[in-house]
Design an enzyme around this catalytic site. Structure first.
Site, PDB file in Angstrom:
ATOM      1  N   SER A  15     -33.154-121.420 -29.158  1.00 35.73           N
ATOM      2  CA  SER A  15     -35.012-121.056 -29.504  1.00 35.73           C
ATOM      3  C   SER A  15     -35.169-120.720 -27.420  1.00 35.73           C
ATOM      4  O   SER A  15     -35.354-120.752 -26.859  1.00 35.73           O
ATOM      5  CB  SER A  15     -35.802-121.715 -29.949  1.00 35.73           C
ATOM      6  N   GLY A  16     -36.445-119.835 -28.009  1.00 33.28           N
ATOM      7  CA  GLY A  16     -37.128-119.130 -26.553  1.00 33.28           C
ATOM      8  C   GLY A  16     -38.420-119.048 -27.529  1.00 33.28           C
ATOM      9  O   GLY A  16     -38.905-119.169 -28.721  1.00 33.28           O
ATOM     10  N   ARG A  17     -39.894-118.665 -26.210  1.00 32.27           N
ATOM     11  CA  ARG A  17     -41.036-119.791 -26.553  1.00 32.27           C
ATOM     12  C   ARG A  17     -42.049-118.873 -25.730  1.00 32.27           C
ATOM     13  O   ARG A  17     -41.788-119.223 -24.521  1.00 32.27           O
ATOM     14  CB  ARG A  17     -41.716-120.621 -26.695  1.00 32.27           C
ATOM     15  N   HIS A 240     -35.129-121.749 -13.097  1.00 29.95           N
ATOM     16  CA  HIS A 240     -33.898-122.569 -14.153  1.00 29.95           C
ATOM     17  C   HIS A 240     -34.310-123.605 -15.024  1.00 29.95           C
ATOM     18  O   HIS A 240     -35.590-124.859 -14.044  1.00 29.95           O
ATOM     19  CB  HIS A 240     -32.821-123.573 -13.171  1.00 29.95           C
ATOM     20  N   ASP A 241     -34.812-123.827 -16.125  1.00 31.48           N
ATOM     21  CA  ASP A 241     -36.024-124.127 -17.023  1.00 31.48           C
ATOM     22  C   ASP A 241     -35.548-125.526 -16.747  1.00 31.48           C
ATOM     23  O   ASP A 241     -36.646-126.376 -16.161  1.00 31.48           O
ATOM     24  CB  ASP A 241     -35.075-124.364 -18.683  1.00 31.48           C
ATOM     25  N   THR A 263     -30.754-128.753 -25.049  1.00 34.68           N
ATOM     26  CA  THR A 263     -29.768-128.810 -25.461  1.00 34.68           C
ATOM     27  C   THR A 263     -28.357-129.210 -24.534  1.00 34.68           C
ATOM     28  O   THR A 263     -27.453-130.075 -25.406  1.00 34.68           O
ATOM     29  CB  THR A 263     -29.235-127.042 -25.697  1.00 34.68           C
ATOM     30  N   GLY A 410     -37.623-131.394 -25.336  1.00 30.19           N
ATOM     31  CA  GLY A 410     -37.135-131.812 -27.091  1.00 30.19           C
ATOM     32  C   GLY A 410     -37.128-133.356 -27.496  1.00 30.19           C
ATOM     33  O   GLY A 410     -37.399-134.025 -28.162  1.00 30.19           O
TER      34      GLY A 410
END
Length: 484
Positions: A15-17, A240-241, A263, A410
């Site tokens: 998902s993206g936000r 990079h997240d 993930t 998450g």
């Protein structure tokens, strides 16, 4: 310093936000303005069906989110983009040649063989400091070279750099994400000799830029339909997240490990210098660049993918399957007789994860979970054990005396996972913030725009003041492993 607003485009593997951040003296607030699915697509290429990212659809969702951010914040100062690592688009004449491949696509096995024929894995680790992952960018590029795709490509852009290019027209490679390609030397620069040995053009990727570098204003043709101000600045963040998430971990790196859990579960410590030796190679640990030139010394663990993909499989037969309810029930179940190896390659690709887990137990002559609840408990218990092992190894290899584990992303909402991680490490787990990646993105932008000052330690102090964490204390009777 004044108060201002910036937007974080945070693109994850599922998902993206778009998040709107309001930042100023003593103020750090976050609000979601858009959220959207990020689903891969199977496309027939004449020989087989390949797994790709719907990058055009993703970009459209990003633009819709930025339009909403501009509506809520007419004086929006800037935008930063972060995403998952390793995947890229190929360009010629400034135009995308095709949809970027998904890292879970099976095409890379030929690329792995080609790279290892040119350079031994141990030497490769000595050159780039990375752990072996079959989808690392250099293996994907080797597969593209074998397929002839690189014959016509002029540039390769990692996903955040590609989105940034479409917004600004600027070609750049942000350093933290570039460090996941396998093509950077330990000094943080492109290893041009390695490019040549692998048959890649040294200038395939653009010049490197550091987090906090302004990339330019949004192109007028993009800004006008989105109602963005022509002065809205795109800034290269730690794109990079995981690098952005680590910026927002409210830790003391001298005595803490971190787990950025979504993930994937990225488990490690933050260091001043890389750890590249026979032991780090044997342990399959990686050295990736972080903000301010820090090193993210970590190991990739499969992460919440196992839970989410299992739920997707069950929901095909029963739409009422709910992960939150399953986790609540799993918390009342006893620990499994044995944990399974969450990093077994069979779990990498999409499909029937529950059946694969049962097969793993059967192949190892161990009793397999017989119900959905017991399987969820086995997944969470096995993830916690993998996290604890990686924390222990990171501490040992780096010489860090780990006394606290920070779990962000998450996974910080998964109380069972947090508690079991505390139990298995024998260390307190500090959970939160959940939106660490977006927060780190916003902090880098805020500092660039003069809304904040200070180094990483001061940025983390601001995070600790703004977002209250949840603490999990290890239960003595179930602690199975200590780290540090």
């Amino acid at each position: 310093m004044s108060t201002g607003q910036v937007a974080a485009v945070d693109l994850g593997g599922t998902s993206g936000r778009v998040m709107l951040g309001t930042v100023g003296p003593g103020r750090l607030e976050l609000r979601q303005v858009a959220r959207f699915a990020n689903e891969p697509v199977q496309i027939w290429n004449g020989r087989s069906a390949g797994l790709h990212w719907d990058i055009a659809g993703l970009y459209a969702q990003v633009c819709t989110g930025l339009a909403e951010a501009a509506r809520q914040a007419p004086a929006l100062l800037g935008v930063g983009i972060d995403s998952w690592a390793v995947d890229y688009g190929l360009l010629r004449g400034g135009r995308l040649l095709g949809l970027p491949h998904h890292y879970r696509d099976t095409r890379t096995s030929a690329g792995v063989d080609a790279v290892h024929a040119a350079i031994e894995p141990s030497e490769l680790h000595a050159r780039n400091g990375l752990q072996f992952l079959p989808f690392t960018t250099l293996y994907q590029l080797a597969a593209d070279r074998l397929g002839g795709d690189l014959d016509i490509a002029e540039h390769a852009l990692l996903i955040p750099d590609l989105i940034g290019y479409w917004l600004t027209g600027t070609l750049a490679a942000e350093r933290t994400n570039a460090s996941t390609t396998g093509l950077l030397a330990p000094n943080g620069n492109w290893d041009t000799e390695l490019h040549t040995r692998l048959g890649l053009r040294p200038n395939l990727f653009p010049d490197l830029v550091d987090p906090g570098t302004p990339l330019g204003s949004v192109l007028p043709t993009v800004a006008a339909p989105l109602s963005l101000s022509p002065s809205t600045q795109i800034t290269a963040v730690a794109s990079h997240d995981t690098a952005s998430a680590v910026v927002a971990v409210p830790m003391n790196p001298e005595s803490a490990a971190y787990i950025s859990c979504g993930t994937w579960g990225l488990v490690g410590v933050e260091l001043a210098d890389p750890v590249i030796n026979a032991a780090s190679w044997a342990a399959n640990f990686t050295n990736e660049t972080g903000a301010e030139g820090r090193i993210r010394f970590l190991h990739n663990v499969m992460g919440l993918w196992l839970l989410n993909e299992s739920v997707r499989r069950w929901q095909r037969d029963d739409a009422d399957v709910d992960l939150t309810r399953l986790l609540e029930q799993a918390a009342t179940r006893p620990a499994p007789v044995a944990i399974f190896d969450v990093d077994d390659p069979r779990f990498l690709t999409p499909g029937d994860i529950p059946a694969r887990i049962v097969n793993w137990y059967t192949e190892h002559d161990l009793p397999a979970p017989s119900t959905r609840v017991d399987l969820v408990r086995a997944i969470v218990e096995s993830l916690a054990a993998a996290f604890a092992s990686a924390v222990h190894t990171a501490a040992t290899l780096s010489g860090t005396e780990v006394r606290t584990v920070h779990l962000v992303g998450g996974g910080a909402q998964n109380r069972l996972l947090c508690q079991l991680t505390a139990d298995r490490t024998g260390l307190p787990v500090i959970a939160g913030p959940v939106e660490a990646t977006a927060i780190g993105n916003i902090l880098i932008q805020a500092r660039t725009h003069g809304l904040l000052t200070g180094d990483l330690a001061e940025l983390r102090t601001a995070v600790a003041a703004a977002f209250a964490p949840r603490r999990y204390t290890p239960r003595r009777d179930t602690s199975t492993r200590k780290a540090g």
